[in-house]
Design a protein around this motif. Sequence first.
Motif, PDB file in Angstrom:
ATOM      1  N   ARG A 144     -11.203   5.698   2.465  1.00 16.06           N
ATOM      2  CA  ARG A 144     -11.052   5.214   3.899  1.00 16.06           C
ATOM      3  C   ARG A 144     -10.199   3.972   4.052  1.00 16.06           C
ATOM      4  O   ARG A 144     -10.600   3.363   3.150  1.00 16.06           O
ATOM      5  N   LEU A 145      -9.495   3.683   5.124  1.00 10.78           N
ATOM      6  CA  LEU A 145      -9.080   2.584   5.373  1.00 10.78           C
ATOM      7  C   LEU A 145      -9.569   2.161   6.809  1.00 10.78           C
ATOM      8  O   LEU A 145      -9.432   2.310   7.811  1.00 10.78           O
ATOM      9  N   GLU A 146     -10.634   0.957   6.538  1.00 11.19           N
ATOM     10  CA  GLU A 146     -11.459   0.743   7.750  1.00 11.19           C
ATOM     11  C   GLU A 146     -12.177   1.768   8.146  1.00 11.19           C
ATOM     12  O   GLU A 146     -13.111   2.334   7.645  1.00 11.19           O
ATOM     13  N   GLU A 147     -12.035   2.539   9.450  1.00 14.93           N
ATOM     14  CA  GLU A 147     -12.692   3.478   9.827  1.00 14.93           C
ATOM     15  C   GLU A 147     -11.743   4.637   9.955  1.00 14.93           C
ATOM     16  O   GLU A 147     -12.281   5.819  10.406  1.00 14.93           O
ATOM     17  N   THR A 148     -10.839   4.498   9.207  1.00 12.00           N
ATOM     18  CA  THR A 148      -9.739   5.766   9.151  1.00 12.00           C
ATOM     19  C   THR A 148      -9.860   6.498   8.030  1.00 12.00           C
ATOM     20  O   THR A 148      -9.737   5.971   6.796  1.00 12.00           O
ATOM     21  N   ASP A 149      -9.979   7.817   7.731  1.00  9.16           N
ATOM     22  CA  ASP A 149     -10.224   8.649   6.453  1.00  9.16           C
ATOM     23  C   ASP A 149      -8.748   8.738   6.231  1.00  9.16           C
ATOM     24  O   ASP A 149      -7.726   8.937   7.047  1.00  9.16           O
ATOM     25  N   LEU A 150      -8.436   8.739   4.950  1.00 11.58           N
ATOM     26  CA  LEU A 150      -7.316   8.919   4.418  1.00 11.58           C
ATOM     27  C   LEU A 150      -7.057  10.144   3.736  1.00 11.58           C
ATOM     28  O   LEU A 150      -7.900  10.677   2.871  1.00 11.58           O
ATOM     29  N   SER A 151      -5.936  10.932   4.052  1.00 12.32           N
ATOM     30  CA  SER A 151      -5.701  12.179   3.266  1.00 12.32           C
ATOM     31  C   SER A 151      -4.735  12.300   2.272  1.00 12.32           C
ATOM     32  O   SER A 151      -3.735  11.700   2.398  1.00 12.32           O
ATOM     33  N   LEU A 152      -5.224  12.095   1.056  1.00  9.41           N
ATOM     34  CA  LEU A 152      -4.425  11.634  -0.325  1.00  9.41           C
ATOM     35  C   LEU A 152      -4.379  13.091  -1.138  1.00  9.41           C
ATOM     36  O   LEU A 152      -5.206  13.571  -1.365  1.00  9.41           O
ATOM     37  N   THR A 153      -3.178  13.165  -1.633  1.00 11.28           N
ATOM     38  CA  THR A 153      -3.258  14.050  -2.965  1.00 11.28           C
ATOM     39  C   THR A 153      -3.675  13.396  -3.993  1.00 11.28           C
ATOM     40  O   THR A 153      -4.241  12.429  -4.149  1.00 11.28           O
ATOM     41  N   PRO A 154      -3.860  14.506  -5.048  1.00 11.09           N
ATOM     42  CA  PRO A 154      -4.687  13.917  -6.283  1.00 11.09           C
ATOM     43  C   PRO A 154      -3.994  12.877  -6.795  1.00 11.09           C
ATOM     44  O   PRO A 154      -4.602  11.750  -7.364  1.00 11.09           O
ATOM     45  N   THR A 155      -2.598  12.778  -6.987  1.00 13.60           N
ATOM     46  CA  THR A 155      -2.081  11.693  -7.623  1.00 13.60           C
ATOM     47  C   THR A 155      -2.342  10.255  -6.700  1.00 13.60           C
ATOM     48  O   THR A 155      -2.295   9.551  -7.243  1.00 13.60           O
ATOM     49  N   GLU A 156      -1.910  10.535  -5.550  1.00 16.94           N
ATOM     50  CA  GLU A 156      -2.210   9.498  -4.842  1.00 16.94           C
ATOM     51  C   GLU A 156      -3.363   8.875  -4.840  1.00 16.94           C
ATOM     52  O   GLU A 156      -3.706   7.353  -4.632  1.00 16.94           O
ATOM     53  N   PHE A 157      -4.433   9.587  -4.714  1.00 17.81           N
ATOM     54  CA  PHE A 157      -5.881   9.251  -4.955  1.00 17.81           C
ATOM     55  C   PHE A 157      -6.162   8.513  -6.344  1.00 17.81           C
ATOM     56  O   PHE A 157      -6.717   7.399  -6.202  1.00 17.81           O
ATOM     57  N   GLU A 158      -5.759   9.002  -7.410  1.00 19.05           N
ATOM     58  CA  GLU A 158      -5.755   8.452  -8.604  1.00 19.05           C
ATOM     59  C   GLU A 158      -5.002   7.188  -8.634  1.00 19.05           C
ATOM     60  O   GLU A 158      -5.425   6.096  -9.225  1.00 19.05           O
ATOM     61  N   LEU A 159      -3.750   7.180  -8.049  1.00 18.25           N
ATOM     62  CA  LEU A 159      -2.972   5.895  -8.053  1.00 18.25           C
ATOM     63  C   LEU A 159      -3.631   4.540  -7.289  1.00 18.25           C
ATOM     64  O   LEU A 159      -3.761   3.485  -7.745  1.00 18.25           O
ATOM     65  N   LEU A 160      -4.254   4.858  -6.202  1.00 19.94           N
ATOM     66  CA  LEU A 160      -4.841   3.942  -5.143  1.00 19.94           C
ATOM     67  C   LEU A 160      -6.276   3.450  -6.082  1.00 19.94           C
ATOM     68  O   LEU A 160      -6.610   2.417  -5.995  1.00 19.94           O
ATOM     69  N   HIS A 161      -7.040   4.613  -6.514  1.00 21.22           N
ATOM     70  CA  HIS A 161      -8.133   4.129  -7.280  1.00 21.22           C
ATOM     71  C   HIS A 161      -7.738   3.149  -8.468  1.00 21.22           C
ATOM     72  O   HIS A 161      -8.670   2.201  -8.658  1.00 21.22           O
ATOM     73  N   LEU A 162      -6.861   3.390  -9.286  1.00 24.49           N
ATOM     74  CA  LEU A 162      -6.140   2.360 -10.315  1.00 24.49           C
ATOM     75  C   LEU A 162      -6.204   1.090  -9.658  1.00 24.49           C
ATOM     76  O   LEU A 162      -6.586   0.015  -9.998  1.00 24.49           O
ATOM     77  N   PHE A 163      -5.478   0.956  -8.648  1.00 25.14           N
ATOM     78  CA  PHE A 163      -5.209  -0.488  -7.847  1.00 25.14           C
ATOM     79  C   PHE A 163      -6.324  -1.012  -7.372  1.00 25.14           C
ATOM     80  O   PHE A 163      -6.679  -2.358  -7.683  1.00 25.14           O
ATOM     81  N   MET A 164      -7.364  -0.240  -6.827  1.00 25.40           N
ATOM     82  CA  MET A 164      -8.594  -0.773  -6.496  1.00 25.40           C
ATOM     83  C   MET A 164      -9.675  -1.269  -7.486  1.00 25.40           C
ATOM     84  O   MET A 164     -10.457  -1.981  -7.286  1.00 25.40           O
ATOM     85  N   LEU A 165      -9.365  -0.729  -8.681  1.00 26.20           N
ATOM     86  CA  LEU A 165     -10.073  -1.174  -9.704  1.00 26.20           C
ATOM     87  C   LEU A 165      -9.509  -2.347 -10.438  1.00 26.20           C
ATOM     88  O   LEU A 165     -10.494  -3.117 -11.114  1.00 26.20           O
ATOM     89  N   HIS A 166      -8.374  -2.824  -9.884  1.00 29.05           N
ATOM     90  CA  HIS A 166      -7.760  -4.146 -10.316  1.00 29.05           C
ATOM     91  C   HIS A 166      -7.261  -4.935  -9.247  1.00 29.05           C
ATOM     92  O   HIS A 166      -5.962  -5.355  -9.357  1.00 29.05           O
ATOM     93  N   PRO A 167      -8.065  -5.277  -8.316  1.00 30.23           N
ATOM     94  CA  PRO A 167      -7.487  -5.757  -7.063  1.00 30.23           C
ATOM     95  C   PRO A 167      -6.797  -7.299  -7.543  1.00 30.23           C
ATOM     96  O   PRO A 167      -7.297  -8.029  -8.581  1.00 30.23           O
TER      97      PRO A 167
END
Length: 225
Positions: A144-167
């Motif tokens: 989610r981005l603030e109050e908005t659900d994000l529709s992500l493909t598996p690769t987009e999700f994993e890439l965002l997860h990596l960034f968020m683990l290393h802000p």
Amino acid sequence: MPTVLIVDDDQKLLKMLQRTLSYEGLQIFTATNGQDALAQVDAYRPDIIILDWLMPKMDGLAVVQQLRAENNRVFILMLTARDALENRVEGLESGADDYLVKPFEPAELVARIHALLRRGKAGPSNKPVTVAGLSLDPIEHKARLEETDLSLTPTEFELLHLFMLHPRQVLRREQILSSVWGYDFGGEDNVLEVYVGYLRKKLEVDGHPRLIHTVRGIGYVLREE
């Protein structure tokens, strides 16, 4: 046992792939057109789909788009003779996770399949993470981005997860490719840039400020301005 659905109307190639991947300990299902592929996905829920682009009845691109529209998170590897950069970008933009150009070495296909399977296993952190207005739950596969659900493909999700683990940490291009894709794509393939572009489009909707920044000559960093 991991399951793979191979979709191609070339019977010779189909049999070769079925034999090769069976030797790797994978359970194989096959289809020869897009419509049959969708039916096989519903019936067997494969872990990975190896999908030819040009097929009768429904081409591979349409299959990918329908699966992603249904929020199906199966890993998809596109197989095609189309090797132009714009074709690779179009295939990835449709929602495919990887793209391999014909002709190819079977060993490379096997390596990419194993890389996708590793990505499907538990990552370094399955705890929910919140950064800069973003929240991500790896277990429920929700972002989610603030109050908005994000529709992500598996690769987009994993890439965002990596960034968020290393802000606020600059991640090198090679580090990102190794962590998310599991192997080196080579210097001429801009798949990382393509996927960063996808994430930016989804994160910057309605004028939201940029969160993923380019560090020229090095890589990318997730930070608020």
